[in-house]
Design an enzyme around this catalytic site. Structure first.
Site, PDB file in Angstrom:
ATOM      1  CD  GLN A   1      -1.159  -0.129   3.718  1.00  0.00           C
ATOM      2  OE1 GLN A   1      -1.572  -1.250   3.987  1.00  0.00           O
ATOM      3  NE2 GLN A   1      -1.503   0.943   4.438  1.00  0.00           N
TER       4      GLN A   1
ATOM      5  CB  CYS B   1      -4.733  -1.423   5.523  1.00  0.00           C
ATOM      6  SG  CYS B   1      -5.705  -0.531   6.773  1.00  0.00           S
TER       7      CYS B   1
ATOM      8  CG  HIS C   1      -3.230  -2.823   9.665  1.00  0.00           C
ATOM      9  ND1 HIS C   1      -3.174  -2.097   8.494  1.00  0.00           N
ATOM     10  CD2 HIS C   1      -2.446  -3.920   9.455  1.00  0.00           C
ATOM     11  CE1 HIS C   1      -2.374  -2.711   7.628  1.00  0.00           C
ATOM     12  NE2 HIS C   1      -1.936  -3.829   8.188  1.00  0.00           N
TER      13      HIS C   1
ATOM     14  CG  ASN D   1       0.493  -6.295   6.733  1.00  0.00           C
ATOM     15  OD1 ASN D   1      -0.460  -5.573   6.451  1.00  0.00           O
ATOM     16  ND2 ASN D   1       1.379  -5.952   7.662  1.00  0.00           N
TER      17      ASN D   1
END
Length: 328
Positions: A130, A136, A273, A293
């Site tokens: 990102q 996110c 997140h 992630n």
């Protein structure tokens, strides 16, 4: 003799300063960091502080006092405000406004395997980054959509986060105010989301440029999973594929490198997140979630983390979870 000792101490101190400067220079070179003299002074102090934290923590890991280890990475000279503004972008308030509009997860009655990895099964696209955009939530949403497309059509298509950043009116681009349910609702109402190759990622909000001819997936709403229940999350991951989740990613998470992440300072309700659970398993007598992630392959386990499972919903990993319902 006293004079000699003072000289030796001074020599060691000078050597330590030189080594620290070399590490700082190596860090800047590796990550392409360039600063003016005043900013560099402050950045270096942040870097040295984080270096101390990492080294101290890793000594505890070697003594068996913690279950994961850390490493200096590209975020190690970031100020806290930069971390908050560029890495964390999940908005729990808006998420909760959407959650009652989805379907409820129906628990399976079949056998649930003790481990599963959807990345190994082909349902997960390569790790993305990102960069400086706090979106996110968009990466979590596309990851869940990509998984559902694969399970429905047996084809893996990388979907466009930029499409969500630019066009989801309930999100705020690169600011900290997006969530996955809003993204799923946008895709449903918009009759699709573009493929990433047709609508590439720029890490900044731009004018909406969605095109009907390059749609990679269509959604028919979403399914929400019971709040905070890790057993039910396990059932959902096993039977429905990759699942969007939110996480309390403060404290040490940004410097995670390996092992099974457990942070007793986490707040299971203070979620900031968004990520994607792509599996679960057990390692060294410890249960873990396998999490994808969106900070690039240089972070963690080539972009993944193993997060403690069945340890009191650590960092809120099961507090909020959902997946999109694909429209065929």
């Amino acid at each position: 003799m006293i004079f000699v000792s003072v000289v030796l101490i001074a020599g060691v101190s000078a050597m330590s300063i030189d080594l620290l400067q070399d590490e700082w220079n190596t860090f800047k070179l590796k990550h392409g960091k360039k600063y003016d003299p005043l900013e560099e002074h402050h950045r270096k102090q942040v870097f040295l502080y984080n270096k101390h934290i990492v080294e101290e923590h890793n000594q505890r890991y070697l003594r068996g006092e913690t279950t994961y280890y850390m490493r200096i990475n590209e975020f190690s000279d970031y100020f806290d405000t930069e971390i908050n503004n560029s890495l964390y972008g999940f908005n729990i308030t808006d998420y909760l406004l959407h959650v009652d509009k989805g379907a409820t997860f129906i628990r399976p009655t079949d056998y649930i395997p003790e481990e599963i990895n959807w990345e190994h099964r082909g349902a997960v696209t390569p790790v993305k980054n990102q960069r400086g955009c706090a979106c996110c939530w968009a990466f979590s949403a596309t990851g869940a959509l990509e998984g559902q497309v694969f399970l429905s059509k047996n084809v893996l298509v990388s979907l466009s986060e930029q499409n969500l950043v630019d066009c989801d009116s309930r999100g705020d681009g690169c600011s900290s105010s997006g969530n996955m349910l809003s993204a799923f609702a946008y895709v449903s109402q918009n009759q699709g989301i573009d493929r990433e190759d047709a609508y590439p990622y720029y890490a900044r909000k731009q004018q909406c440029a969605f095109k009907n001819v390059t749609v990679g997936a269509r959604s028919a709403g979403f399914t929400a999973i019971m709040f905070g229940n890790e057993l039910i999350l396990k059932e959902a991951v096993a039977t429905r594929g990759p699942i969007s989740i939110a996480f309390h990613a403060m404290h040490s998470f940004r410097t995670y490198k390996g092992g099974i992440y457990y942070e007793d300072r986490c707040n299971a309700n203070n979620l900031n997140h968004a990520m994607l659970v792509v599996g679960y398993g057990r390692e060294r007598n410890q249960d873990y979630w396998l999490v994808k992630n969106s900070w690039g392959t240089g972070w963690g386990l080539k972009g993944y983390a193993k997060v403690a499972r069945n340890r009191g919903n650590n960092c809120g990993i099961a507090t909020i979870a959902s997946y999109p319902n694909i429209k065929l």
